[in-house]
Scaffold this active site. Structure first.
Site, PDB file in Angstrom:
ATOM      1  N   ASP A 182       0.868  -1.178   0.000  1.00 61.00           N
ATOM      2  CA  ASP A 182       0.000   0.000   0.000  1.00 61.00           C
ATOM      3  C   ASP A 182       0.902   1.225   0.000  1.00 61.00           C
ATOM      4  OD1 ASP A 182      -2.260   1.601   0.251  1.00 61.00           O
ATOM      5  OD2 ASP A 182      -3.183   0.285   1.743  1.00 61.00           O
ATOM      6  N   ASP A 240      -2.871   4.620  -2.910  1.00 60.18           N
ATOM      7  CA  ASP A 240      -3.871   5.313  -2.098  1.00 60.18           C
ATOM      8  C   ASP A 240      -4.221   6.677  -2.707  1.00 60.18           C
ATOM      9  OD1 ASP A 240      -5.326   5.457   0.552  1.00 60.18           O
ATOM     10  OD2 ASP A 240      -4.045   7.223   0.761  1.00 60.18           O
ATOM     11  N   GLU A 284      -6.658   3.517  -6.284  1.00 59.18           N
ATOM     12  CA  GLU A 284      -7.840   3.876  -5.490  1.00 59.18           C
ATOM     13  C   GLU A 284      -8.351   5.233  -5.971  1.00 59.18           C
ATOM     14  OE1 GLU A 284      -9.283   4.585  -0.878  1.00 59.18           O
ATOM     15  OE2 GLU A 284      -7.409   5.460  -1.568  1.00 59.18           O
ATOM     16  N   HIS A 311     -10.566  -2.201   5.130  1.00 56.91           N
ATOM     17  CA  HIS A 311     -10.215  -1.730   6.483  1.00 56.91           C
ATOM     18  C   HIS A 311     -11.034  -0.517   6.925  1.00 56.91           C
ATOM     19  CE1 HIS A 311      -7.934   0.568   3.581  1.00 56.91           C
ATOM     20  NE2 HIS A 311      -7.767   1.505   4.481  1.00 56.91           N
ATOM     21  N   ASP A 312     -11.746   0.123   6.007  1.00 57.10           N
ATOM     22  CA  ASP A 312     -12.552   1.311   6.338  1.00 57.10           C
ATOM     23  C   ASP A 312     -14.049   1.033   6.362  1.00 57.10           C
ATOM     24  OD1 ASP A 312     -10.460   3.111   6.631  1.00 57.10           O
ATOM     25  OD2 ASP A 312     -10.417   3.635   4.520  1.00 57.10           O
TER      26      ASP A 312
END
Length: 540
Positions: free
Chosen positions: A99, A200, A242, A316-317
């Site tokens: 990431d 990201d 993303e 994860h969010d």
């Protein structure tokens, strides 16, 4: 080297390292913990691990504030541990996807510590600065985490720009020296054997704050194409952009089949369908199921042979999907399998978030047990605004990010086998009923269902290249579609709700075709669907 497109048949598993497996008893998951569980992931059948950020960081934003791109945060281990993870995973034919945060760094990064020393410092132009007067920022832009997007530095009489936390200054992609530093760093990781990168908020690197443009800036695709040419295209990598602001037309640029940008796009249109229009995610609304079908169908149709999508319910969010759009009480296993069937039957690369393959659920904590800054902030903000405490907690139980961050449930021993110490966040209380050890031993479990779905994608090419057609568009309970390629056709049927409903197979299907997978053991009659029933038929 032109990419081989191996990722079209792959399944990716996302690990949130802090919550996956603790090897040293400090209550925090780490790289050695992941190494210990690689055989579990090999058994599941996944092809790649997307590792949430592990680079050195002050952890102001859970590692999305990197202070050294070429080192590992001591919380997770060392660079040697990372090299061992890449090697051990590789021996099991599993690639490691890192990431990377290239829109901003930590304010503790060497570049920024130098940048704020003087305007003449060679690193100063690695960031976005504007002259100004204290108390009068360049404009009224707001940061995503609240407050002004401009931070005053008195010794320079300048403001720096930050789209997120004040400790996350935005990098200046207009500076070719900064871009070259980034390329050198990525090539350094590629030499270490990394199998790909998840980028990201990459749609924000071409920001133009003077024009109040943050995402999809005019030079965005110029920058991404240069990034890809200088780095990714020199290896056989999986690259994931993303892009919260992506639509299908932009996605065709991000994931152009010519490989000029990324392998695929990671977009979120389907994820916001259970909140009140023009309000926050905490303002809950029932899922608009017909809209969900329309959104999925649009992305399936419009990216066919022109781009590539990521398929996901969780990360994860996000809250746990079986609690969000399934039924985590009476039909937990059935609804978890149905949701998996619906997603994995589509075109794109599926992502499994840790614990999803067990049907892990949301955790209903009291406010004292939550750790996420977003959750704690909204709790106090809404109390101050006069919301009822019970209503605020209901929203947090439904949508809070900590739902995804409770420790992985390995077995029924204390702390679910996650840690011999005190976990950094409480374990979900249902770990004695839901855990990997029990599910691996039970051939009818959610784990084995996911394992079978992963195997199907590797066996039948139609999953990767078949054309999508939505059926029964107006049906309020059924999500049904076909996938068709040369000489092969799939029919995917999912009852999205907990009631039994009448159902007739579409024209051309008799019910005598091969059933690749189903979440009920026996299909007694084809003219009805039981609660959360799912099936995939195949005919040659």
């Amino acid at each position: 080297m032109q990419e081989s497109k191996w990722w079209k048949n792959a399944v990716v598993y996302q690990i949130y390292p802090r919550s996956f497996k603790d090897s040293n008893g400090d209550g925090i998951g780490d790289l050695q913990g992941i190494i210990r569980k690689l055989d579990y992931l090999k058994e599941l059948g996944i092809d790649a691990i997307w590792l949430s950020p592990v680079c050195r960081s002050p952890q102001d934003d859970n590692g999305y504030d990197i202070s050294d791109y070429r080192d590992i945060d001591s919380m997770f281990g060392s660079l040697k541990d990372m090299e061992e993870l890449i090697k051990e995973a590789g021996e099991r034919n599993i690639r490691i996807i890192m990431d990377l945060v290239l829109n901003h760094s930590s304010d503790e990064h060497l570049w920024f510590r130098e940048a704020r020393k003087s305007k003449e410092n060679p690193y100063h132009d690695y960031y976005v600065w504007r002259d100004g007067t204290e108390g009068l920022p360049p404009n009224d832009m707001r940061a995503c985490f609240g407050g002004s997007a401009w931070e005053w530095v008195p010794e320079l009489s300048q403001y720096y720009f930050h789209q997120f936390s004040v400790k996350q200054p935005d990098l200046n992609w207009e500076n070719p020296k900064l871009r070259q530093e980034i390329y050198d760093m990525i090539l350094w990781w590629m030499e270490k054997g990394v199998g790909g990168f998840r980028l990201d908020v990459i749609d924000q690197i071409a920001k133009e704050p003077d024009l109040k443009i943050t995402n999809n800036g005019p030079r965005l695709h110029e920058y991404i194409r240069e990034l890809s040419k200088e780095t990714f295209r020199k290896g056989d990598l999986i690259t994931v952009g993303e892009a919260w602001g992506a639509n299908t037309e932009l996605a065709k640029l991000y994931s152009n089949p010519d490989g000029s940008e990324f392998s695929m796009v990671f977009q979120f249109e389907h994820i916001n369908l259970d909140q009140q229009p023009d309000k926050e995610k905490w303002d809950l609304a029932p899922l608009d199921f017909l809209k969900l079908k329309q959104v999925f169908a649009k992305w399936q149709r419009e990216l066919y042979r022109t781009g590539w999508n990521s398929l996901f319910w969780n990360n994860h969010d996000l809250p746990r999907i079986v609690s969000r759009w399934g039924n985590d009480k009476d039909y937990r296993e059935k609804s978890a399998k149905m949701l998996a069937t619906l997603l994995h039957g589509m075109q794109g690369t599926p992502y499994i978030y840790q614990g999803e393959e067990l049907g892990m659920t949301n955790a209903e904590f009291g406010i004292e047990d939550y750790r996420d800054i977003e959750t704690l902030n909204v709790y106090h903000e809404r109390l101050d605004k006069g919301y009822q405490k019970e209503d605020i907690l209901n929203s947090i139980h439904a949508k809070g990010r900590d739902n995804a961050r409770t420790p992985m449930q390995w077995d029924d021993s204390p702390n679910a086998g996650f840690s011999e110490g005190t976990p950094w966040i409480r374990v979900n209380g249902n770990y004695r009923e839901i855990n990997a050890k029990q599910e691996m031993a039970d051939k009818g479990s959610v784990f084995h269902y996911y394992k079978k779905l992963i195997g199907l994608r590797k066996t039948y090419e139609v999953f990767a290249d078949g054309k999508f057609e939505l059926l029964l568009e107006e049906a309020k309970d059924i999500f049904a579609y076909t996938r068709t390629s040369e000489g092969e056709k799939l029919l995917i049927i999912c009852n999205f709700h907990e009631k039994e409903i009448p159902f007739l197979l579409p024209e051309g299907w008799s019910g005598k075709e091969e059933i690749l997978i189903a979440n009920y053991n026996e299909i007694a009659e084809t003219e009805k669907l039981r609660p959360y029933e799912a099936r995939i038929y195949r005919k040659a």
